[in-house]
Design an enzyme around this catalytic site. Structure first.
Site, mmCIF file in Angstrom:
data_model
loop_
_atom_site.group_PDB
_atom_site.id
_atom_site.type_symbol
_atom_site.label_atom_id
_atom_site.label_comp_id
_atom_site.label_asym_id
_atom_site.label_seq_id
_atom_site.Cartn_x
_atom_site.Cartn_y
_atom_site.Cartn_z
ATOM 1 C CE LYS A 75 3.466 80.633 11.937
ATOM 2 N NZ LYS A 75 2.138 80.637 11.342
ATOM 3 C CG ASP A 111 1.013 81.100 7.810
ATOM 4 O OD1 ASP A 111 0.799 79.910 7.496
ATOM 5 O OD2 ASP A 111 1.602 81.429 8.861
ATOM 6 N N GLY A 138 -1.464 86.403 15.610
ATOM 7 C CA GLY A 138 -0.450 86.173 14.571
ATOM 8 C C GLY A 138 -1.064 85.910 13.200
HETATM 9 P P1 NAP Z 1 -3.132 83.841 18.407
HETATM 10 O O1 NAP Z 1 -1.970 84.639 17.936
HETATM 11 O O2 NAP Z 1 -3.101 83.194 19.734
HETATM 12 O O3 NAP Z 1 -4.433 84.826 18.356
HETATM 13 C C1 NAP Z 1 -5.693 84.366 18.759
HETATM 14 C C2 NAP Z 1 -6.726 85.483 18.560
HETATM 15 O O4 NAP Z 1 -8.007 84.967 18.899
HETATM 16 C C3 NAP Z 1 -6.496 86.703 19.425
HETATM 17 O O5 NAP Z 1 -6.871 87.834 18.708
HETATM 18 C C4 NAP Z 1 -7.440 86.459 20.621
HETATM 19 O O6 NAP Z 1 -7.927 87.642 21.220
HETATM 20 C C5 NAP Z 1 -8.583 85.751 19.937
HETATM 21 N N1 NAP Z 1 -9.303 84.867 20.863
HETATM 22 C C6 NAP Z 1 -8.817 83.781 21.506
HETATM 23 N N2 NAP Z 1 -9.790 83.196 22.237
HETATM 24 C C7 NAP Z 1 -10.908 83.936 22.053
HETATM 25 C C8 NAP Z 1 -12.227 83.855 22.547
HETATM 26 N N3 NAP Z 1 -12.611 82.875 23.389
HETATM 27 N N4 NAP Z 1 -13.118 84.789 22.176
HETATM 28 C C9 NAP Z 1 -12.762 85.787 21.331
HETATM 29 N N5 NAP Z 1 -11.514 85.924 20.824
HETATM 30 C C10 NAP Z 1 -10.609 85.009 21.178
HETATM 31 O O7 NAP Z 1 -3.485 82.680 17.380
HETATM 32 P P2 NAP Z 1 -3.201 82.663 15.794
HETATM 33 O O8 NAP Z 1 -1.873 82.084 15.535
HETATM 34 O O9 NAP Z 1 -3.513 84.009 15.247
HETATM 35 O O10 NAP Z 1 -4.283 81.578 15.295
HETATM 36 C C11 NAP Z 1 -5.663 81.894 15.197
HETATM 37 C C12 NAP Z 1 -6.410 80.735 14.539
HETATM 38 O O11 NAP Z 1 -5.965 80.557 13.199
HETATM 39 C C13 NAP Z 1 -6.172 79.383 15.225
HETATM 40 O O12 NAP Z 1 -7.399 78.707 15.233
HETATM 41 C C14 NAP Z 1 -5.178 78.680 14.318
HETATM 42 O O13 NAP Z 1 -5.285 77.283 14.376
HETATM 43 C C15 NAP Z 1 -5.618 79.201 12.960
HETATM 44 N N6 NAP Z 1 -4.556 79.159 11.925
HETATM 45 C C16 NAP Z 1 -4.788 78.412 10.797
HETATM 46 C C17 NAP Z 1 -3.852 78.378 9.779
HETATM 47 C C18 NAP Z 1 -4.134 77.579 8.530
HETATM 48 O O14 NAP Z 1 -3.215 77.342 7.732
HETATM 49 N N7 NAP Z 1 -5.356 77.172 8.295
HETATM 50 C C19 NAP Z 1 -2.645 79.099 9.898
HETATM 51 C C20 NAP Z 1 -2.440 79.865 11.075
HETATM 52 C C21 NAP Z 1 -3.415 79.879 12.078
HETATM 53 P P3 NAP Z 1 -7.086 88.474 22.328
HETATM 54 O O15 NAP Z 1 -6.096 89.306 21.542
HETATM 55 O O16 NAP Z 1 -8.112 89.314 23.007
HETATM 56 O O17 NAP Z 1 -6.437 87.450 23.213
#
Ligand code: NAP
Length: 280
Positions: A75, A111, A138
């Site tokens: 992205k 998004d 992200g």
């Molecule tokens: P990402 O870039 O990998 O970021 C994940 C975030 O969650 C980071 O801030 C990480 O913290 C934190 N995290 C991970 N495991 C954790 C834990 N066990 N305890 C506390 N914090 C934790 O992922 P992303 O792309 O932002 O996605 C995040 C969520 O949004 C996912 O569940 C994804 O499926 C969802 N999503 C949904 C949509 C939709 O259309 N509905 C679109 C995009 C994403 P650190 O920085 O400390 O590692």
């Protein structure tokens, strides 16, 4: 026996790139949309590792590819290869949609549109003053850009790694707090942008304790599998309002479809299709 009728030949090609690309719902959503609205187009999955990203974009320019969805991990990385990016994509510093505009390959971010859509619907009935965003990855970037677009000025970011929360908060004039302090932030909107609660080993996790919720709060989870996470269930049981990740996903997909075709998908039918596929 009746002659089989000739199949409609797709006139346009679309697709999604990501790595790995195992569980994407986008081909289902867009191919269903093309069939539903009688558009002769096809949408494919193009698994593309990071080292093939630049070559893939060259292929988009050479082949009759009319639009592309971009997912993890491309992205941000895709931005230098484009002819321009929308204000929303700039704000979120991420592109999830490629569209041809006057011969230029442009990057958009639906998004952000998808995140904002269910809040916009409820904005008049909700008095949202302070938002707490859990996570700083992200998706959280699109969330902060969306909250800025909605004019919610008081935004707090809590993340497991404080440094990442501080970096994100600084970009959006928000405030960062340590992960342990998140429960002390009284916010009327809380967004879960972590994978805590997602189907798999984090299913039984919630980023907040059940005692956090008060009637009138809004809990918004970006996770769409399961549809009701522990975070949402506990909020609902405390009479808070809830918004699930499926609502955001459907809205971002419909926004993508509109950018490519100029046509509106019936959102209730999109929900039904995705829910049927994911939860039955
Ligand atoms: P990402 O870039 O990998 O970021 C994940 C975030 O969650 C980071 O801030 C990480 O913290 C934190 N995290 C991970 N495991 C954790 C834990 N066990 N305890 C506390 N914090 C934790 O992922 P992303 O792309 O932002 O996605 C995040 C969520 O949004 C996912 O569940 C994804 O499926 C969802 N999503 C949904 C949509 C939709 O259309 N509905 C679109 C995009 C994403 P650190 O920085 O400390 O590692």
């Amino acid at each position: 026996m009746p002659e089989p009728s000739a199949p409609a030949i797709p006139e346009k090609l679309y697709g999604v790139i990501g790595h790995p690309l195992t569980q994407t719902l986008s081909p289902l959503l867009h191919n269903w949309g093309f069939a539903r609205l009688g558009i002769h187009a096809a949408y494919l999955a193009f698994p593309t590792p990071p080292e093939r990203l630049e070559a893939f974009i060259r292929a988009v320019r050479a082949l009759p590819i009319a639009g592309v969805s971009i997912t993890i991990p491309h992205k941000e990385a895709v931005m230098p290869f484009l002819d321009g990016v929308s204000d929303a994509a700039k704000a979120a510093s991420a592109v999830n949609t490629l569209v041809w505009e006057d011969g230029r390959l442009m990057g958009h971010n639906t998004d952000l549109t998808g995140f904002v859509a269910p809040l916009l619907e409820r904005l008049e009935s909700l008095a949202l003053k302070r938002a707490l965003v859990l996570g700083a990855g992200g998706a959280a970037k699109a969330v902060l850009a969306g909250l800025e677009q909605l004019g919610i000025a008081d935004v707090v970011v809590a993340n497991r790694s404080l440094e990442r929360a501080e970096k994100l908060a600084a970009r959006f004039n928000a405030r960062a707090v340590a992960w342990e302090e998140r429960v002390d932030v009284c916010a009327d909107l809380v967004v879960n942008a972590t994978p805590m609660g997602m189907t798999g080993k984090a299913l039984d996790e919630s980023p907040l304790p059940p005692g956090y919720w008060k009637p009138g709060h809004v809990a918004y989870d970006l996770i769409y599998n399961p549809r009701e996470t522990l975070f949402l269930r506990q909020a609902r049981e405390a009479n808070a309002q809830t918004i699930d990740g499926l609502t955001m996903f459907a809205a971002q997909g419909a926004a993508q479809f509109k950018l490519w075709t100029g046509r509106d998908l019936p959102l209730d039918e999109v929900h039904e299709l995705l829910a049927r596929t994911l939860y039955t």
